[in-house]
Scaffold this motif. Structure first.
Motif, PDB file in Angstrom:
ATOM      1  N   UNK A 396      50.587 -18.898  25.441  1.00  0.00           N
ATOM      2  CA  UNK A 396      50.329 -18.090  24.249  1.00  0.00           C
ATOM      3  C   UNK A 396      49.027 -17.299  24.390  1.00  0.00           C
ATOM      4  N   UNK A 397      48.004 -17.947  24.937  1.00  0.00           N
ATOM      5  CA  UNK A 397      46.728 -17.247  25.141  1.00  0.00           C
ATOM      6  C   UNK A 397      46.926 -16.051  26.065  1.00  0.00           C
ATOM      7  N   UNK A 412      40.233 -20.234  21.542  1.00  0.00           N
ATOM      8  CA  UNK A 412      40.970 -21.006  22.535  1.00  0.00           C
ATOM      9  C   UNK A 412      40.845 -22.480  22.173  1.00  0.00           C
ATOM     10  N   UNK A 413      41.870 -23.069  21.519  1.00  0.00           N
ATOM     11  CA  UNK A 413      41.746 -24.463  21.096  1.00  0.00           C
ATOM     12  C   UNK A 413      41.797 -25.405  22.297  1.00  0.00           C
ATOM     13  N   UNK A 414      40.993 -26.480  22.257  1.00  0.00           N
ATOM     14  CA  UNK A 414      40.954 -27.455  23.349  1.00  0.00           C
ATOM     15  C   UNK A 414      42.003 -28.537  23.168  1.00  0.00           C
ATOM     16  N   UNK A 415      42.780 -28.457  22.084  1.00  0.00           N
ATOM     17  CA  UNK A 415      43.800 -29.466  21.839  1.00  0.00           C
ATOM     18  C   UNK A 415      44.557 -29.142  20.564  1.00  0.00           C
ATOM     19  N   UNK A 420      44.346 -19.902  15.880  1.00  0.00           N
ATOM     20  CA  UNK A 420      43.972 -19.251  14.611  1.00  0.00           C
ATOM     21  C   UNK A 420      43.609 -17.829  14.973  1.00  0.00           C
ATOM     22  N   UNK A 421      44.306 -16.891  14.400  1.00  0.00           N
ATOM     23  CA  UNK A 421      44.278 -15.524  14.915  1.00  0.00           C
ATOM     24  C   UNK A 421      43.800 -14.562  13.834  1.00  0.00           C
ATOM     25  N   UNK A 422      42.746 -13.809  14.147  1.00  0.00           N
ATOM     26  CA  UNK A 422      42.195 -12.845  13.178  1.00  0.00           C
ATOM     27  C   UNK A 422      42.964 -11.536  13.274  1.00  0.00           C
TER      28      UNK A 422
END
Lengths: 503, 503
Positions: A396-397, A412-415, A420-422
């Motif tokens: 996704x990233x 970039x979540x670590x888990x 969460x997208x602005x």
């Protein structure tokens, strides 16, 4: 005709038949002028003598419930005499809405269920918080279930203790030990998902008018349930290190909240974790202000880069933390099993509410989960999820980077489950859900995650665990096409309207 | 040492090791002076190079978390600098009891759970409301479950709709049709037992100070939950035809209750059913006074002599009745599945509460029950229960007659689970539970079933479905021996004391 005959009963068979016919006449199942079956055929159907049915019909006639005419058969008579006077009067419908309590009458937001309802097979869904169905360890569970039928037998369907089956509570203790939380089986109450823990916490602590502090943004289900209990829900902003303890301090002095609700690890919806330093600061503030902490930890085991810092419960040395967790995110939602561990005074209240509201959690689910954990499948499964979900997150990233449009941003979540997208500033936000859905993509708009709904419209939540890896690239492509399309340039009228001064 | 290494992660392995050790030091899992494993052995354990562990230890030392001494190894250092100031201060324990809401603080009666806890293998239990475990159709369920794993697979563990799985709702419609209740699948919400229906009804209708009418005696769980919601619970007496509608009328005028809760068929604890005439009178009073009726029907299908008269829901033509039922009495308690059918405005509130409090009922239980009903097993099973339980009821009635003592009395229930038994006047009531338990028999004293606990001490509730048929005769013998023993003659002091005037 649905009539049953019980040859072992004390009541004679003709009376059994008569009584059942009488009930069907009273209840309207047999309407006026209904032709009862000929005596001979009903006798055959029920396997009784014809004389028995004749006697039953005679009794009915004696009660004025039926009448016989030669050549016509036995028919049901009108029941005017028996029907209460009310039937003739006009009966007012019940004014239900006036009877409901205020908290239940308050309109509930349907936007989320509306979006969830769109999750069909032809839709790419980034909306839910659902683990990947393709990864459910169905074969292992099938094997365990078959064995449980052999070994536990009828115990599978017996009631369990209110606090949960003891073996499962022991297994949960092992899971908690891996999370560096010291607890014994007696410190656990098994619940119908951690959602039920939120409801019980609200019932235990919230009086109408009380204040509760939450992160901003936070899980919408928590906002809803605290508010429905009559709480004023106040948000603390978060930054890259999680909830801002400096702001919290001011809010504690001002609002004297009943408790703080926090998802410190891979938070929903932001994916952010509270840093270790902030955890100590939060605990310190709690100790200073005698503030209970309700810690919700559905995602903590799903780390993709490095192990997260310890939970608040693991760091707390003074019994201030009520800790909720669940099997819904690391396994699956369908069993509805979560748990709470808390200081004994509080745990007793959770058990009391469990007893009062639904007695205990489904027994077979508890036995199944216990065996699954005890045999080491849980640990193996979670290890596999970490790999799989890390891959989906990376996909996704990558897609966000590939198709990005000006003004968009993301972390970039670590888990956990979410990115969460602005959104760009020049977007017509209320059109985005529909435009994305037209392209076959659903997601959750940010509003729902803010106690004050107006603040969240700059963000959207994207889940990367549910969609198949090969759908993610396309899904993000279509989503960002929708973002591009939903700019002011394409909705000139609405944007101009927004600029008109209110005079 | 519990450390995991993820070779696919972006974080270098030495840092992964260091971070996990750091967390264990911070959280106290590794205490001060703890000797870390020699580099060589940790490297072997984790399957990494020794140099990786050396690097990890160096990082720890650089952070001031550990120190190495030649000949001693690497030890954990005290963390004074890192631990927040709070650790040195005295931290007040939380004043939990002051934080609880009033309704949750109110003492809850533990007498019933105390008695239930005595239900061991060496005890003859007439206390619970539990179906006979020996009759659970385990073999059939095993077969269905195995098939569901093959056909439904991962669907078994997916979330269900809030209102329940559609096929199960259809199957419930079929059950209701046999009870002469006309409903469609959309009119059903599946719940975690009918107990949850009572809780939701309380949340939907009761504001603190509202009045609720119940039968006297009635199900203790209902009294508890209505009271906990802040209701004043008023009882209407019952006679051999069920609740006295003549008394009810006066109470309606006086108290303007929010609703009436009734178990019209084989009532718990009395076993009595409301007559058809009274059902019409009750409905008529409800229509006149715009009073919602909460009908609880767990036992209606378990009739042993003749089919019961139709339920209030079947007779109601104006949408005044909210109807609860459950699989707990006709099948088993362990699955925790019940349901509600009600007018659409009310049903929407039940669904809203289900969504908010625990999302949905356990999915595999819903699919299992649906298949069980659809294949005709439910009907066969209930038919078998009627025979078996009729036998147990008769055995208990026979034993009561055989061992009866002067002053005792009981009714002959036509269905359901319970015999309601009047005690002799000269008994020292509060000693009876203990004296019976000494003889290995448990039952429920009547107090719990009265909103005003003082009135029920003349009766006890005897369940005849749980104990094995061959235990029933002995159980009643021992119980009536205990009754005989517990007379004033044997407790002279207490009885005399009771006669002393309070001056």
């Amino acid at each position: 005709m649905r009539i049953t005959v019980n040859r072992n009963a004390d009541t004679p068979i003709y009376l059994q038949i008569k009584n059942q016919l009488r009930d069907m006449i009273f209840s309207g199942v047999l309407p006026v002028d209904f032709l009862l079956p000929p005596e001979r055929s009903l006798a055959r159907e029920l396997g009784v003598n014809r004389s028995t049915v004749i006697k039953a019909y005679q009794e009915l006639k004696a009660d004025g419930l039926a009448d016989s005419h030669v050549g016509k058969g036995t028919v049901v008579l009108p029941q005017t005499a028996r029907v209460p006077a009310a039937a003739d009067r006009y009966i007012n419908p019940l004014p239900w809405y006036q009877l409901f309590t205020e908290s239940i009458t308050a309109s509930h937001d349907t936007i989320i269920s509306d979006i969830m309802a769109r999750t069909g097979r032809d839709v790419i869904s980034f909306a839910g918080g659902i683990p990947a169905p393709g990864l459910y360890p169905v074969a292992v569970l099938e094997e365990i279930q078959a064995e449980l039928f052999r070994t536990a037998g009828q115990e599978l369907f017996l009631h369990s203790p209110v606090e949960g089956c003891y073996p499962l509570r022991e297994s949960i203790v092992q899971l908690l030990r891996q999370r560096q939380i010291a607890a014994a089986a007696k410190d656990i109450v098994v619940l119908s998902g951690s959602q039920q823990g939120l409801d019980f916490a609200a019932r235990i602590f919230i009086r109408p008018g009380d204040t509760v502090i939450v992160e901003e943004p936070t899980f919408f289900g928590a906002i809803q349930i605290f508010r429905s209990a009559g709480a004023r829900v106040i948000g603390v902003p978060i930054d890259k290190d999680g909830l801002r303890t400096d702001v919290l301090e001011a809010l504690l002095v001002r609002h004297k909240p009943k408790f703080i609700y926090t998802l410190p690890t891979f938070q929903n919806p932001s994916g952010i974790s509270l840093s270790l330093q902030r955890r100590y600061e939060l605990l310190d503030l709690a100790y200073q202000h005698q503030l209970p902490i309700l810690e919700d930890d559905p995602y903590g085991e799903l780390y993709y880069d490095t192990t997260p810092v310890p939970s608040l419960k693991a760091l707390d040395r003074h019994g201030y933390v009520i800790y909720l967790s669940t099997f819904s995110k690391a396994l699956f939602l369908g069993l509805r099993v979560g748990w709470v561990t808390a200081p004994p005074q509080v745990l007793a209240k959770f058990a009391h509410l469990k007893q009062m509201t639904d007695l205990h959690v489904n027994t077979p689910a508890q036995l199944l989960l216990d065996a699954f954990i005890r045999r080491g499948h849980y640990e193996r499964h979670v290890a596999r999820l970490r790999q799989e979900y890390a891959g989906r997150r990376n996909a996704m990233l990558k897609a966000l980077d590939k198709y990005k449009v000006p003004g968009i941003g993301w972390n970039k979540p670590a888990g956990g489950y979410y990115i969460w997208c602005r959104l760009p500033d020049n977007i017509v936000r209320h059109k985005l859900v529909a435009n994305a859905a037209k392209r076959g993509v659903v997601f959750l708009p940010g509003e729902a995650f803010y106690p004050d709904g107006t603040q969240g419209d700059t963000h959207i939540r994207l889940n990367y665990t549910f969609a198949e890896p090969e759908q993610i690239d396309n899904g993000i492509k279509y989503l960002l096409q929708a973002v591009k399309e939903t700019t002011c340039a394409n909705y000139e009228e609405e944007c101009q309207h927004a600029l008109k001064p209110l005079v």
